[in-house]
Design a protein around this motif. Structure first.
Motif, PDB file in Angstrom:
ATOM      1  N   ILE A  33      -0.980  16.882  -9.773  1.00 21.13           N
ATOM      2  CA  ILE A  33      -2.082  16.400 -10.286  1.00 21.13           C
ATOM      3  C   ILE A  33      -3.088  16.821 -10.720  1.00 21.13           C
ATOM      4  O   ILE A  33      -4.202  17.491 -11.944  1.00 21.13           O
ATOM      5  N   GLN A  34      -3.859  17.723  -9.476  1.00 18.22           N
ATOM      6  CA  GLN A  34      -4.762  17.841  -9.471  1.00 18.22           C
ATOM      7  C   GLN A  34      -5.302  19.612 -10.369  1.00 18.22           C
ATOM      8  O   GLN A  34      -5.740  19.637 -11.264  1.00 18.22           O
ATOM      9  N   ALA A  35      -3.514  20.232 -10.550  1.00 20.56           N
ATOM     10  CA  ALA A  35      -4.046  21.648 -11.232  1.00 20.56           C
ATOM     11  C   ALA A  35      -3.449  21.438 -12.304  1.00 20.56           C
ATOM     12  O   ALA A  35      -4.543  22.033 -13.584  1.00 20.56           O
ATOM     13  N   LEU A  36      -3.051  20.241 -12.993  1.00 20.51           N
ATOM     14  CA  LEU A  36      -3.382  19.586 -14.346  1.00 20.51           C
ATOM     15  C   LEU A  36      -4.606  19.324 -14.503  1.00 20.51           C
ATOM     16  O   LEU A  36      -4.620  19.401 -16.221  1.00 20.51           O
ATOM     17  N   LEU A  37      -4.936  18.577 -13.945  1.00 18.65           N
ATOM     18  CA  LEU A  37      -6.256  18.131 -14.669  1.00 18.65           C
ATOM     19  C   LEU A  37      -7.433  18.605 -14.997  1.00 18.65           C
ATOM     20  O   LEU A  37      -8.381  18.442 -14.378  1.00 18.65           O
ATOM     21  N   GLY A  39      -9.205  19.969 -12.071  1.00 18.53           N
ATOM     22  CA  GLY A  39      -9.353  19.276 -10.581  1.00 18.53           C
ATOM     23  C   GLY A  39     -10.351  17.922 -11.011  1.00 18.53           C
ATOM     24  O   GLY A  39     -11.138  17.243 -10.341  1.00 18.53           O
ATOM     25  N   ASN A  40     -10.085  17.535 -12.363  1.00 20.52           N
ATOM     26  CA  ASN A  40     -10.936  16.658 -12.337  1.00 20.52           C
ATOM     27  C   ASN A  40      -9.979  15.501 -12.582  1.00 20.52           C
ATOM     28  O   ASN A  40      -9.550  14.672 -12.565  1.00 20.52           O
ATOM     29  N   THR A  41     -10.171  15.129 -11.103  1.00 17.84           N
ATOM     30  CA  THR A  41      -9.745  13.611 -10.287  1.00 17.84           C
ATOM     31  C   THR A  41     -10.020  13.214 -10.805  1.00 17.84           C
ATOM     32  O   THR A  41      -9.144  11.424 -10.874  1.00 17.84           O
ATOM     33  N   GLN A  42     -11.631  12.096 -11.432  1.00 17.03           N
ATOM     34  CA  GLN A  42     -11.582  10.837 -12.220  1.00 17.03           C
ATOM     35  C   GLN A  42     -10.810  10.394 -13.607  1.00 17.03           C
ATOM     36  O   GLN A  42     -10.907   9.011 -13.286  1.00 17.03           O
ATOM     37  N   LEU A  43      -9.737  11.235 -13.724  1.00 15.77           N
ATOM     38  CA  LEU A  43      -8.677  10.963 -14.969  1.00 15.77           C
ATOM     39  C   LEU A  43      -7.609  10.294 -14.039  1.00 15.77           C
ATOM     40  O   LEU A  43      -7.125   9.336 -14.629  1.00 15.77           O
ATOM     41  N   PHE A  44      -7.675  10.555 -12.502  1.00 15.65           N
ATOM     42  CA  PHE A  44      -6.053  10.732 -11.916  1.00 15.65           C
ATOM     43  C   PHE A  44      -7.001   8.920 -10.913  1.00 15.65           C
ATOM     44  O   PHE A  44      -6.066   8.038 -11.041  1.00 15.65           O
ATOM     45  N   GLU A  45      -8.009   9.164 -11.044  1.00 17.55           N
ATOM     46  CA  GLU A  45      -8.631   8.046  -9.832  1.00 17.55           C
ATOM     47  C   GLU A  45      -8.219   6.158 -10.418  1.00 17.55           C
ATOM     48  O   GLU A  45      -7.934   5.211  -9.413  1.00 17.55           O
ATOM     49  N   PRO A  46      -8.365   5.858 -11.541  1.00 15.61           N
ATOM     50  CA  PRO A  46      -8.338   4.261 -11.920  1.00 15.61           C
ATOM     51  C   PRO A  46      -6.908   4.199 -11.200  1.00 15.61           C
ATOM     52  O   PRO A  46      -7.298   2.655 -11.284  1.00 15.61           O
ATOM     53  N   MET A  47      -5.313   4.896 -10.972  1.00 19.10           N
ATOM     54  CA  MET A  47      -4.526   4.023 -11.115  1.00 19.10           C
ATOM     55  C   MET A  47      -4.390   3.840  -9.758  1.00 19.10           C
ATOM     56  O   MET A  47      -4.299   2.520  -9.678  1.00 19.10           O
ATOM     57  N   PHE A  48      -5.462   3.822  -9.376  1.00 19.17           N
ATOM     58  CA  PHE A  48      -5.605   3.984  -7.302  1.00 19.17           C
ATOM     59  C   PHE A  48      -6.382   2.957  -7.283  1.00 19.17           C
ATOM     60  O   PHE A  48      -6.478   1.298  -5.693  1.00 19.17           O
ATOM     61  N   ASP A 166      -3.466  28.744 -29.359  1.00 18.09           N
ATOM     62  CA  ASP A 166      -4.629  28.306 -28.241  1.00 18.09           C
ATOM     63  C   ASP A 166      -4.743  27.117 -29.605  1.00 18.09           C
ATOM     64  O   ASP A 166      -5.399  26.088 -28.617  1.00 18.09           O
ATOM     65  N   SER A 167      -5.302  27.173 -30.806  1.00 12.66           N
ATOM     66  CA  SER A 167      -5.535  26.203 -31.308  1.00 12.66           C
ATOM     67  C   SER A 167      -5.017  24.440 -31.299  1.00 12.66           C
ATOM     68  O   SER A 167      -5.614  23.686 -31.455  1.00 12.66           O
ATOM     69  N   PHE A 168      -3.806  25.068 -30.899  1.00 10.14           N
ATOM     70  CA  PHE A 168      -2.601  23.606 -30.846  1.00 10.14           C
ATOM     71  C   PHE A 168      -3.024  22.947 -29.183  1.00 10.14           C
ATOM     72  O   PHE A 168      -2.286  22.083 -29.285  1.00 10.14           O
ATOM     73  N   TRP A 169      -3.958  23.188 -28.730  1.00 11.40           N
ATOM     74  CA  TRP A 169      -3.900  22.699 -27.428  1.00 11.40           C
ATOM     75  C   TRP A 169      -5.757  22.004 -27.070  1.00 11.40           C
ATOM     76  O   TRP A 169      -6.134  21.980 -26.251  1.00 11.40           O
ATOM     77  N   ALA A 170      -6.648  22.660 -28.329  1.00  7.78           N
ATOM     78  CA  ALA A 170      -8.178  22.002 -28.291  1.00  7.78           C
ATOM     79  C   ALA A 170      -7.659  20.417 -28.086  1.00  7.78           C
ATOM     80  O   ALA A 170      -7.161  19.818 -28.836  1.00  7.78           O
ATOM     81  N   GLY A 171      -8.381  20.168 -27.012  1.00  8.52           N
ATOM     82  CA  GLY A 171      -8.822  19.154 -26.699  1.00  8.52           C
ATOM     83  C   GLY A 171      -8.069  17.958 -25.439  1.00  8.52           C
ATOM     84  O   GLY A 171      -7.720  17.084 -25.507  1.00  8.52           O
ATOM     85  N   PHE A 172      -5.873  18.847 -25.495  1.00  7.82           N
ATOM     86  CA  PHE A 172      -5.821  18.520 -24.735  1.00  7.82           C
ATOM     87  C   PHE A 172      -6.260  17.928 -23.600  1.00  7.82           C
ATOM     88  O   PHE A 172      -7.007  19.212 -23.201  1.00  7.82           O
ATOM     89  N   PRO A 173      -6.378  17.410 -22.933  1.00  8.60           N
ATOM     90  CA  PRO A 173      -6.098  16.958 -21.142  1.00  8.60           C
ATOM     91  C   PRO A 173      -5.873  17.488 -20.257  1.00  8.60           C
ATOM     92  O   PRO A 173      -6.138  17.466 -19.420  1.00  8.60           O
ATOM     93  N   LEU A 174      -4.695  18.088 -20.394  1.00  5.47           N
ATOM     94  CA  LEU A 174      -3.924  18.571 -19.516  1.00  5.47           C
ATOM     95  C   LEU A 174      -3.749  20.537 -19.610  1.00  5.47           C
ATOM     96  O   LEU A 174      -4.662  21.125 -20.741  1.00  5.47           O
ATOM     97  N   ASN A 175      -3.949  21.269 -17.842  1.00  6.41           N
ATOM     98  CA  ASN A 175      -4.151  22.133 -18.482  1.00  6.41           C
ATOM     99  C   ASN A 175      -2.787  23.190 -18.985  1.00  6.41           C
ATOM    100  O   ASN A 175      -1.999  23.100 -17.675  1.00  6.41           O
ATOM    101  N   GLN A 176      -3.025  24.207 -20.148  1.00  4.11           N
ATOM    102  CA  GLN A 176      -1.204  24.405 -20.258  1.00  4.11           C
ATOM    103  C   GLN A 176      -1.200  25.690 -19.084  1.00  4.11           C
ATOM    104  O   GLN A 176      -0.145  25.634 -18.869  1.00  4.11           O
ATOM    105  N   GLU A 177      -1.809  26.523 -18.774  1.00  2.96           N
ATOM    106  CA  GLU A 177      -1.417  27.548 -16.956  1.00  2.96           C
ATOM    107  C   GLU A 177      -1.123  26.344 -15.840  1.00  2.96           C
ATOM    108  O   GLU A 177       0.568  27.194 -15.615  1.00  2.96           O
ATOM    109  N   ALA A 178      -1.087  25.233 -16.225  1.00  2.00           N
ATOM    110  CA  ALA A 178      -0.377  24.876 -15.249  1.00  2.00           C
ATOM    111  C   ALA A 178       0.434  24.077 -15.951  1.00  2.00           C
ATOM    112  O   ALA A 178       1.252  23.412 -14.769  1.00  2.00           O
TER     113      ALA A 178
END
Length: 231
Positions: A33-37, A39-48, A166-178
């Motif tokens: 999850i950290q890699a996909l985001l 490192g932006n854990t703020q996107l994940f914390e509301p669940m908890f 790359d153009s199709f990943w613009a704005g997508f919230p998850l990391n492509q390499e992850a």
């Protein structure tokens, strides 16, 4: 349990009932999850944050609370509704009648959960009506062979989405390499098929509903400008 199951125990580095539940139901382990985001854990914390609002319950009833409010509500009922409506089938869930549920939840935990009897109350209720062979057989689910399909006939479709430009990943919230790392690990047999499948579905939805809608809007605006200049 394998590597996939073992990775989920990392949730217990921060012990809580929510993290304990994620060991059982979590789709991705914390490090993924950290890699996909990125490192932006703020996107994940509301669940908890729900942890603080949960009423005081026993460990068993807290697990039931999570099953009702997450797995049942967000997945099982949604999937049932979508699939049944798609095929014009009227589905009913009589065991979720609110009066029945409220009655069952008032029964002491030790009577609802018995170590050596799966769904003890239900089995006892129908014990005189069903053969013992039916009551004692192991639980059997219905699982599509997505693991095999994703390695064969569906593989080009998934890789077309994962290896988009790359153009199709613009704005997508998850990391492509992850995401690609999850895909490669799946091909090596290191992660469950549900991980890359979930990422594929999300990315396809994004491409069609968000990226596609943005492109359509840009085309409309460009056409409007051309019309204005022409007039």
């Amino acid at each position: 349990m394998g590597l996939y199951g073992a990775e989920r125990f990392h949730y217990l580095q921060n012990p809580s009932s929510t993290n304990a539940y994620c060991v059982y139901r979590g789709l991705f382990p914390p490090q993924t999850i950290q890699a996909l985001l990125s490192g932006n854990t703020q996107l994940f914390e509301p669940m908890f944050l729900e942890e603080e609002s949960i009423p005081p319950l026993s460990d068993f009833d807290r697990a039931v609370y999570f099953e009702f409010n997450r797995y049942l509500h967000n997945q099982l009922l949604r999937d049932t509704d979508v699939m049944s409506m798609y095929h014009s089938v009227e589905m009913r869930v009589p065991f979720l009648d609110h009066e029945l549920v409220e009655t069952i939840l008032r029964i002491p935990v030790h009577k609802r959960f018995q170590k050596h009897m799966y769904k003890a109350l239900l089995q006892k209720m129908v014990a005189n009506d069903l053969p013992k062979a039916i009551l004692s057989r192991p639980k059997q689910g219905f699982i599509l062979p997505l693991d095999r399909w994703m390695r064969s006939s569906l593989k080009p479709c998934l890789e077309e989405v994962f290896f988009d430009s790359d153009s199709f990943w613009a704005g997508f919230p998850l990391n492509q390499e992850a995401i690609l790392d999850v895909w490669r690990r799946f091909l090596k047999g290191e992660v469950h098929w549900s991980q890359p499948w979930a990422l594929f579905v999300l990315k396809r939805w994004w491409d069609q509903r968000i990226h596609g809608a943005s492109e359509a809007k840009a085309r409309r605006e460009t056409s409007s400008i051309k019309v204005t200049h022409a007039s």
